[in-house]
Design a protein around this motif. Structure first.
Motif, PDB file in Angstrom:
ATOM      1  N   LYS A 133       0.962  -1.312  -0.032  1.00  0.00           N
ATOM      2  CA  LYS A 133       0.050  -0.007   0.047  1.00  0.00           C
ATOM      3  C   LYS A 133       0.937   1.197   0.118  1.00  0.00           C
ATOM      4  N   MET A 134       2.092   1.132   0.370  1.00  0.00           N
ATOM      5  CA  MET A 134       2.841   2.129   0.500  1.00  0.00           C
ATOM      6  C   MET A 134       4.262   2.063  -0.215  1.00  0.00           C
ATOM      7  N   ILE A 135       4.874   2.669  -0.885  1.00  0.00           N
ATOM      8  CA  ILE A 135       6.074   2.504  -1.591  1.00  0.00           C
ATOM      9  C   ILE A 135       7.179   3.020  -0.829  1.00  0.00           C
ATOM     10  N   GLY A 136       7.011   4.319   0.203  1.00  0.00           N
ATOM     11  CA  GLY A 136       8.132   4.730   0.927  1.00  0.00           C
ATOM     12  C   GLY A 136       7.589   5.874   1.734  1.00  0.00           C
ATOM     13  N   GLY A 137       7.966   6.326   2.793  1.00  0.00           N
ATOM     14  CA  GLY A 137       7.414   7.197   3.669  1.00  0.00           C
ATOM     15  C   GLY A 137       8.309   7.405   4.995  1.00  0.00           C
ATOM     16  N   SER A 138       7.975   8.672   5.621  1.00  0.00           N
ATOM     17  CA  SER A 138       9.026   8.651   6.741  1.00  0.00           C
ATOM     18  C   SER A 138       7.937   9.379   7.826  1.00  0.00           C
ATOM     19  N   ALA A 139       8.462   9.623   9.019  1.00  0.00           N
ATOM     20  CA  ALA A 139       7.750  10.159  10.158  1.00  0.00           C
ATOM     21  C   ALA A 139       8.556  10.381  11.214  1.00  0.00           C
ATOM     22  N   LEU A 140       8.235  11.588  11.857  1.00  0.00           N
ATOM     23  CA  LEU A 140       8.970  12.425  12.726  1.00  0.00           C
ATOM     24  C   LEU A 140       8.040  12.870  14.148  1.00  0.00           C
TER      25      LEU A 140
END
Length: 324
Positions: free
Chosen positions: A111-118
């Motif tokens: 469902k997601m190819i890439g992501g980031s979180a902070l």
């Protein structure tokens, strides 16, 4: 995430060459600098707005790298870090780990190819993670300075710009939109029960209606209502198909002129309907400020807040940071 401003109608990125954390474009001289970059470009409010996703690492807090326990495929460059001070600042480490679990789950499911979180508290970095690819075809992993599209998160920025004008006494929330956009003086609303299919407005559309999406406008490409279909296929300048309204219009003035020839979906003030209201509000800002929308945003919001990674069009030298 970060958001991008519009000259069209969607939050922050942090370049790796800065040592202080950047949060949603808000900057201070201390260890809390908002790093978001903006470049003017005359598109419209609902267009793609770009912004980088994350902030510079704060040297104030010591971080320990923690390989994702969910994703085991090293090719995804998955990682998640939690500050040693997280517990002291009141965070539950098990709950923080759910951030990693959630992103990793979506990555594995496709469902997601890439992501980031902070995660930040009081300007201090608590946790940071990056999962998957910025460009999967080139096996390029997500980075802290990856640039993402932010789409309609530009809407809050547009409303901030409008409220600045309200504060200065240059714009009235309950003023009719026609006071600023005379093209709307002949607007009608669709009425299937009337002989000609339309009815006059019960009351004028106001600036407040634009800000809360009760203007009666629509987007057109989200549904199959007759007005939605007209938004997609209107013969007026073949605006929505051939010219690509909200996609290829050269400026907001032209967008507004096209909209003035299409009946409203609802009476103003009667129904919330997500729409091009923010695009029209952007045109109001242009009229009141006597500036192009993107120029107004840059001068009054992005430059003061040091938002330097927010654009409508990515500079060539930054294309290698763009998430595809």
């Amino acid at each position: 995430q970060h958001f991008l401003p519009p000259p069209a109608s969607s939050m922050p990125l942090f370049p790796s060459n800065h040592s202080c954390p950047c949060v949603f474009g808000i900057t201070t001289d201390a260890c809390f600098q908002g790093i978001i970059k903006h470049r003017s470009y005359s598109l419209q409010l609902s267009q793609m707005l770009l912004i980088s996703l994350f902030f510079c690492v704060s040297l104030c807090s010591t971080l320990h790298a923690q390989k994702s326990i969910i994703s085991s495929d090293d090719s995804t460059e998955t990682s998640f870090t939690i500050s040693d001070s997280a517990e002291d600042l009141g965070f539950d480490l098990k709950k923080l780990s759910l951030v990693d679990a959630s992103f990793s789950k979506h990555l594995k499911s496709g469902k997601m190819i890439g992501g980031s979180a902070l995660v930040l508290k009081g300007g201090q970095e608590i946790a940071y993670g990056q999962w998957g690819y910025q460009n999967q075809r080139r096996s390029k992993p997500i980075q802290r300075d990856t640039i993402f599209r932010i789409y309609s998160m530009s809407k809050p920025i547009t409303s901030i710009a409008a409220m600045q004008l309200v504060e200065r006494g240059d714009l009235l929330l309950d003023a009719p939109v026609t006071q600023y956009i005379p093209e709307f003086k002949d607007l009608v609303v669709r009425d299937e029960e009337s002989t000609d299919g339309v009815s006059p407005l019960n009351r004028p559309m106001t600036i407040r209606d634009l800000m809360r999406h009760t203007s009666g406008l629509t987007y057109g490409f989200f549904g199959n209502h007759p007005v939605d279909l007209q938004y997609r296929k209107s013969p007026v300048d073949q605006a929505y198909r051939q010219q690509g309204i909200l996609v290829t219009d050269p400026n907001l003035e032209i967008t507004v002129k096209k909209l003035s020839n299409i009946p409203l979906l609802h009476q103003p003030g009667e129904t919330f309907h997500y729409s091009v209201s923010t695009d029209v509000l952007g045109r109001v800002i242009e009229v009141v400020s006597k500036m192009n929308f993107d120029d107004y945003l840059r001068k009054n919001i992005f430059e003061p807040l040091k938002m330097k990674d927010t654009f409508f069009s990515i500079p060539e030298e930054k294309l290698d940071r763009f998430s595809l």
